[in-house]
Write a protein that holds these residues in place. Structure first.
Motif, PDB file in Angstrom:
ATOM      1  N   SER A 104      26.156  12.484  51.186  1.00 46.49           N
ATOM      2  CA  SER A 104      24.970  11.627  51.056  1.00 46.49           C
ATOM      3  C   SER A 104      23.801  12.115  51.909  1.00 46.49           C
ATOM      4  N   PHE A 107      21.156  13.735  49.706  1.00 43.92           N
ATOM      5  CA  PHE A 107      20.564  12.983  48.594  1.00 43.92           C
ATOM      6  C   PHE A 107      19.100  13.346  48.349  1.00 43.92           C
ATOM      7  N   ASN A 139      20.970   1.624  49.340  1.00 46.12           N
ATOM      8  CA  ASN A 139      21.374   2.535  48.277  1.00 46.12           C
ATOM      9  C   ASN A 139      20.195   2.746  47.343  1.00 46.12           C
ATOM     10  N   GLN A 154      22.764   8.482  42.462  1.00 42.47           N
ATOM     11  CA  GLN A 154      23.008   7.397  43.410  1.00 42.47           C
ATOM     12  C   GLN A 154      23.200   7.975  44.798  1.00 42.47           C
ATOM     13  N   LYS A 155      22.487   7.398  45.752  1.00 43.71           N
ATOM     14  CA  LYS A 155      22.613   7.859  47.132  1.00 43.71           C
ATOM     15  C   LYS A 155      24.013   7.591  47.664  1.00 43.71           C
ATOM     16  N   SER A 163      27.008  11.107  47.627  1.00 41.61           N
ATOM     17  CA  SER A 163      25.942  10.909  46.637  1.00 41.61           C
ATOM     18  C   SER A 163      26.422  11.521  45.331  1.00 41.61           C
TER      19      SER A 163
END
Length: 191
Positions: A104, A107, A139, A154-155, A163
């Protein structure tokens, strides 16, 4: 005076349906892909990539592991500036979806890559998510939708360390959803 008022009311009534009928023009995605990382939606994964040699951890060329039902792990994908894993859901005549995951922390780099390649997202949203320990995170979700393909970034996907990017064939996804619903309905009738 009365005729002027009648004329204004009549004009307003006649014109209002014309304004009400106008809807904002649907956003057209001019950079909609027909492939991802060199793999086409209309091609079976077995035809596009060789099977990775047994025991392969790192590959210098793209290959796929033996499938788990219709899920293939792809190794040796192109360098994009950070580490990632790529999975392919295959079925029918070709690929249903690609699923890319990364840490993540990557991201913003992932979002920049997708925006550069596919244009600005058509939709974006943020929501607060909480861990079991009570920590809160924001998010982020970015999405694109065309005639045949949809992309969702999506983070936080599944956990706060991952992510994801899902690149889907819209028709294949709809068919798969209908099959799942039919199977669930059939199983529910057995209760």
């Amino acid at each position: 005076m009365k005729s002027a008022l009648t004329l204004i009311l009549f004009s307003a009534l006649a014109i209002s349906p014309a304004f009400a009928a106008k809807k904002p023009a649907a956003q057209t995605w001019t950079k909609e892909p027909d492939s991802f990382m060199g793999l086409r939606f209309d091609q079976k994964i077995e035809a596009a990539l060789p099977l990775c040699p047994r025991g392969t951890v790192i590959s210098k060329q793209m290959c796929h592991d033996a499938p788990y039902t219709n899920l293939y792990s792809v190794r040796g994908g192109p360098e994009i500036g950070f580490g990632y894993t790529l999975s392919v859901f295959s079925g029918g005549p070709g690929v249903e979806s690609f699923y890319l995951t990364t840490n993540s922390d990557n991201f913003s780099k992932l979002a920049d890559l997708f925006t550069s390649k596919y244009g600005a997202p058509m939709d974006s949203s943020s929501e607060t998510v909480k861990t079991k320990a009570g920590a809160s995170f924001t998010n982020e979700t970015l999405s694109w939708r065309g005639k045949k393909v949809s992309i969702t970034l999506q983070k936080f996907s599944g956990d706060i360390n991952t992510s994801s990017a899902t690149i889907s064939d819209i028709d294949a996804a709809a068919k798969k959803a209908a099959e799942r619903e039919s199977k669930a309905s059939s199983n529910a009738n057995k209760l």
